[in-house]
Write a protein that holds these residues in place. Structure first.
Motif: not given
Length: 299
Positions: A111-112, A130-136, A140-150, A152-156
């Motif tokens: 997805m990235i 690891e830092a990306l997972e923490a942001a998810a 913080r990751l939800a503040n990036i344009k294009g990252f809605g709840p679904r 973000v959850e998929g990325l987790r």
């Protein structure tokens, strides 16, 4: 039983990985890291060269735990070996060489793509999975344009699967990061000793090819720290490449983590050094410091 040629090829991979660990040890040594940390990588490399079976088998059978249970291989080195097996490279080695390309690391996640990896690194300064997972998880990751709840959850879920074999066996929530006071102390040491530190030559944003980026390796309370100024696009764009400090941390029972320390520009913490994503904890830290100083003055 595998043919002899196949066994030889598999064992040669042990030597390849050992060579990478030796490269890490050499660079840590040149950059004045602790002798304990240097020796740990050298001992692990020596062990792999003498191993009679392919170490990849231990990883395939038991994940990072399978590596960690080998003699001389602690969890941080096991994570380095796991990353080499998973990606063919070591972000630690790239960083020590000044050749790190965090955006390529982020692109290993489903997805990235290149554009989104650039956006995440540019806006959040994230350089490891690891830092990306923490942001998810911390919002913080939800503040990036294009990252809605679904998304973000998929990325987790994707990151959980990717990192599962690299995780320590027993890590409680309070073991995830060093105390705020320790991180801020490392930040202070780094910024106050720049002229005494070894430097590396970053490949990015360095058209003159100068060896210009100071790097600090230090140990505090069982944690190994590496600190250096941020070399991200955002740091250069906003003129903060001599303000934002990226601090990596690890210990033998904990995989590497990463935070960025910056000078706060607004609010009650304006002018103070704060850890991105841990502003509340930093506010509490400074309040405790002030209370302690007032008590001392009164006595």
């Amino acid at each position: 039983m595998a043919p002899l040629s196949a066994q030889t090829d598999a064992l040669s991979e042990n030597h390849f990985v050992a060579g990478k660990l030796d490269d890490v040890a050499d660079l840590l040594d040149k950059q004045n890291a602790s002798l304990f940390r240097v020796r740990a990588y050298r001992d692990a490399a020596s062990y792999l060269r003498g191993l009679s079976h392919p170490v990849r088998l231990d990883y395939e059978r038991g994940g990072k735990r399978g590596l960690d249970e080998l003699p001389t291989i602690g969890q941080s080195i096991a994570a380095t070996i796991a990353e080499i097996f998973d990606t063919g490279r070591s972000s630690l080695l790239d960083r020590l060489r000044g050749a790190a390309d965090p955006e390529k690391v982020l692109q290993t996640v489903p997805m990235i793509g290149p554009a989104l990896a650039h956006q995440i690194h540019d806006q959040l300064g994230i350089e490891t999975l690891e830092a990306l997972e923490a942001a998810a998880h911390d919002g913080r990751l939800a503040n990036i344009k294009g990252f809605g709840p679904r998304r973000v959850e998929g990325l987790r879920h994707s990151l959980s699967d990717m990192l599962a074999r690299r995780r320590p066996r027993h890590v409680s929530a309070d073991q995830q990061r060093p105390p705020v006071a320790e991180i801020l102390a490392v930040d202070q040491i780094y910024r106050s000793t720049l002229d005494q530190l070894p430097t590396i030559k970053p490949r990015r944003f360095n058209p003159s090819g100068e060896t210009q980026l100071p790097i600090l390796h230090t140990e505090r309370d069982g944690w190994q720290f590496t600190a250096l100024f941020s070399n991200s696009p955002a740091a250069h764009r906003f003129g903060k490449n001599r303000d934002w400090v990226v601090i990596y941390f690890e210990r033998t029972d904990q995989p590497e983590g990463q935070v960025t320390v910056v000078t706060e520009q607004k609010g009650t913490l304006e002018g103070k050094r704060v850890i991105r994503g841990q502003e509340v904890a930093c506010k509490s830290h400074y309040a405790t410091q002030q209370t302690g100083q007032q008590t001392y003055d009164e006595t």
